[in-house]
Write a protein that holds these residues in place. Structure first.
Motif, PDB file in Angstrom:
ATOM      1  N   ALA A   1       0.834  -1.203   0.000  1.00  0.00           N
ATOM      2  CA  ALA A   1       0.000   0.000   0.000  1.00  0.00           C
ATOM      3  C   ALA A   1       0.873   1.259   0.000  1.00  0.00           C
TER       4      ALA A   1
ATOM      5  N   GLY B   1      -3.207   3.412  -2.353  1.00  0.00           N
ATOM      6  CA  GLY B   1      -2.999   2.253  -1.493  1.00  0.00           C
ATOM      7  C   GLY B   1      -4.212   1.899  -0.656  1.00  0.00           C
TER       8      GLY B   1
ATOM      9  N   ARG C   1      -5.922  -1.741   0.753  1.00  0.00           N
ATOM     10  CA  ARG C   1      -6.320  -1.962   2.148  1.00  0.00           C
ATOM     11  C   ARG C   1      -7.799  -2.341   2.228  1.00  0.00           C
TER      12      ARG C   1
END
Length: 329
Positions: A111, A121, A125
């Motif tokens: 990320a 990023g 996640r």
């Protein structure tokens, strides 16, 4: 020294944590079909320059990334998983805990690499968060899906492509849903209206933790006509993806229109509530389970000091920004 690239993160994780060397990993990931009258990519892994510059140390935005160079990720990642012993029934507790730890650390590295090289990023996640709450999966399935997301990001430097690959794998190979889970059983239906007086102000959003503490940065709301999209996999130019796992792909739009900031639901699964600074609650969009077919889309004014509650997991405080405000880290 440049920041780690997504490809460097991927191949380092494969080598250091899963014990698959670069050449072996590349042979599994690359296509066996010739491209532009050149040998198939997986036959070129013995060429050090090709392996290094075209596969392992690819610089996004500088080096050309060719999706056709890679085999079908849904199959090649399963081969990686077998090589790394992430296959079959649930692993022994100790082995699965180790693999989960590897995945968690790899997620943050990837990320951060995506952020460093101009990608989002947060979408990766959010993909991991959605994998964690998808019902009916064995732990080995979750580890496989995490590896799939990491691999696509590492090869293509594209978190949206990774989210799409995971979605397709879950729905076609694992025969379950990757949609937003419904987490809200009911929302108070007290609706209020606001009058807008005076000149418009610039607003931004600050995410709050469950205990009410601030989670920077502040996200300025866009004055562009399309506004700002909030969602777990939103990829528009003006979007906020720092959200919880029960927030839909494209959950809420906030846009400036005729001197007023307006929030509107985007047919999300779990809905959105606005709590004004004086405590009044307004339903912007009901959860899907409570909506009826004849309900009109609602545009709700928002102001400095209001609180936007997306699903059960995500709250944003609406803040007034100075004229030269930028995102604050």
């Amino acid at each position: 020294m440049h920041a780690e690239t997504p490809s460097e993160v991927l191949f380092d994780v494969l080598k250091s944590d899963l014990y698959i060397n670069n050449r072996e990993a590349a042979r599994m990931l690359l296509s066996d079909k010739a491209i532009d009258n050149k040998p198939a990519p997986n036959l070129r892994v013995s060429e050090k320059t090709f392996l290094s510059r075209r596969v392992v140390h690819v610089i996004p935005g500088t080096d050309k990334i060719e999706p056709d160079m890679f085999a079908d990720f849904s199959q090649s990642v399963q081969n990686l998983a077998i090589a790394a012993s992430i296959d079959g029934a649930d692993n022994a507790t100790t082995a699965n805990a180790r693999q989960q730890d590897v995945a968690t650390r790899a997620l943050e590295r990837m990320a951060q690499a995506l952020d460093q090289w101009g990608q989002d990023g947060s979408i990766l996640r959010n993909t991991f968060a959605r994998i964690a709450v998808t019902p009916g999966l064995k732990q080995s399935d979750r580890r496989l899906l995490e590896l799939l997301a990491l691999t696509v990001c590492g090869c293509l430097a594209d978190p949206n492509a990774a989210a799409s690959e995971v979605h397709d794998f879950v729905t076609t190979r694992l025969a379950t849903t990757f949609d937003t889970l419904e987490t809200i059983n009911g929302i108070q239906r007290h609706i209020t209206k606001h009058k807008v007086n005076g000149a418009p102000v610039k607003l931004g959003l600050l995410r709050l933790a469950p205990d009410g503490s601030a989670l920077p940065p502040i996200y300025p709301l866009s004055l562009d006509p399309e506004g700002t999209i909030l969602g777990s996999f939103a990829h528009e130019r003006n979007s906020v993806t720092n959200v919880g796992p029960d927030v839909s792909r494209r959950h809420l739009r906030v846009a400036f229109h005729n001197g007023t900031w307006l929030a509107a639901g985007l047919h999300s699964t779990n809905g959105t509530v606005l709590v004004t600074r004086n405590g009044t609650m307004t339903v912007i969009e009901k959860p899907r389970s409570l909506r009826t077919g004849n309900e009109e889309d609602r545009q709700t004014p928002i102001h400095d000091g209001d609180l936007l509650k997306l699903g059960a997991s995500t709250e944003f405080l609406v803040l007034k920004l100075s004229s030269d405000a930028r995102a604050l880290a």
